[in-house]
Enzyme design. Sequence first.
Site, PDB file in Angstrom:
ATOM      1  N   HIS A 104       4.790  -1.351   3.035  1.00 51.03           N
ATOM      2  CA  HIS A 104       5.520  -0.282   2.354  1.00 51.03           C
ATOM      3  C   HIS A 104       4.724   0.250   1.175  1.00 51.03           C
ATOM      4  CE1 HIS A 104       6.433  -3.855  -0.018  1.00 51.03           C
ATOM      5  NE2 HIS A 104       6.826  -3.071  -1.021  1.00 51.03           N
ATOM      6  N   ASP A 106       5.811   1.611  -2.641  1.00 47.05           N
ATOM      7  CA  ASP A 106       6.982   1.367  -3.479  1.00 47.05           C
ATOM      8  C   ASP A 106       7.821   2.623  -3.715  1.00 47.05           C
ATOM      9  OD1 ASP A 106       6.615  -1.357  -3.851  1.00 47.05           O
ATOM     10  OD2 ASP A 106       5.383  -1.099  -5.642  1.00 47.05           O
ATOM     11  N   HIS A 267       1.404  -1.935   0.780  1.00 44.08           N
ATOM     12  CA  HIS A 267       1.119  -3.348   0.571  1.00 44.08           C
ATOM     13  C   HIS A 267       2.137  -4.208   1.302  1.00 44.08           C
ATOM     14  CE1 HIS A 267       3.722  -2.105  -2.786  1.00 44.08           C
ATOM     15  NE2 HIS A 267       4.197  -3.336  -2.779  1.00 44.08           N
ATOM     16  N   ARG A 282       6.411  -7.268 -12.304  1.00 45.48           N
ATOM     17  CA  ARG A 282       5.913  -5.937 -11.961  1.00 45.48           C
ATOM     18  C   ARG A 282       6.377  -4.891 -12.966  1.00 45.48           C
ATOM     19  NH1 ARG A 282       8.033  -3.171  -6.569  1.00 45.48           N
ATOM     20  NH2 ARG A 282       9.431  -2.065  -7.993  1.00 45.48           N
TER      21      ARG A 282
END
Length: 321
Positions: A104, A106, A267, A282
């Site tokens: 995917h 993000d 990723h 993150r």
Amino acid sequence: MASPQPSARADAPTVVKLGAHIGARIDGVRLGPHLDSATVATINDALLTHKVIFFRDQHNLDDALQLEFARLLGTPTLAHPTVLSRGTDVLPIDSRYDKANSWHTDVTFVDRIPKASLLRAVTLPEYGGTTTWASTEAAYDQLPEPLRHLVENLRAIHTNDYDYIRDYDESRAAAQNPAADTARQYRDEFVSDTYETEHPVVRVHPETGRKVLLLGHFVKRFVGLGNHESATLLALLQARVTRLENTIRWNWLPGDLAIWDNRATQHYAVSDYDDQYRKLSRVTLAGDVPVDVHGATSRVITGDASHYSDVVAPRRLTAVP
């Protein structure tokens, strides 16, 4: 006697290329909000060139310093459009909730796709738990001409209420995993507000001018195609993105930090560490609304993401030849 040469700056970074199409390691820099503009420019240039960059031994960073460093590269978003119960600025990537083991980009279910993400190792399993990135720029460049003509005139519907997370939760429950209820609560929060956005399958990168594929597991279907046709075409295009030659796989160590260009990559977090605990932090940087090769922008179908981030359009550079 020759005059002594000036000493090198303590934070002078060295960029080490790791793969033909994606990936570099940056050595010789201690990350934090103290960095000068020249070092920040070097880091951003490396990000645009190599798509994902890695830093070892950043043991000085905590969530607060990671966030402050991120501000040098852009404007941080909220941690997530819907998942805010675990923090509003820094999102814990926590294996108790979701392992994200599917390809995917993000947050493509909103119109303002993030520029980049900064991910820092906090707690790592004794084995496994690697992350793999793929270059969507290389994937586009490698398409045969007929497929280029198709995808440049194709748009896709992205949504946060997608099949992968539903199937993942059901499989955990079916296995009577004790964490199934926790994962289900996470999914309920993830879809507490539904978003659908129509994006071009090929967008023009706002800083490099290069064409990249905009796909991943948030794609629900392609505009004008049925479910079966959409699934078949998505599988074909995703196989192009995730060719091993277009990927790099990172073995995390304590103190590692990775930054990826979310506009030119996908990723996948490899779930190969059994029931060990894995946590990373993150921070996400705000981006712009994608523009296709004809100059048309993405279109919101459902959901208002204005609370999540500003629309931040970077300075457009001359297209890379």
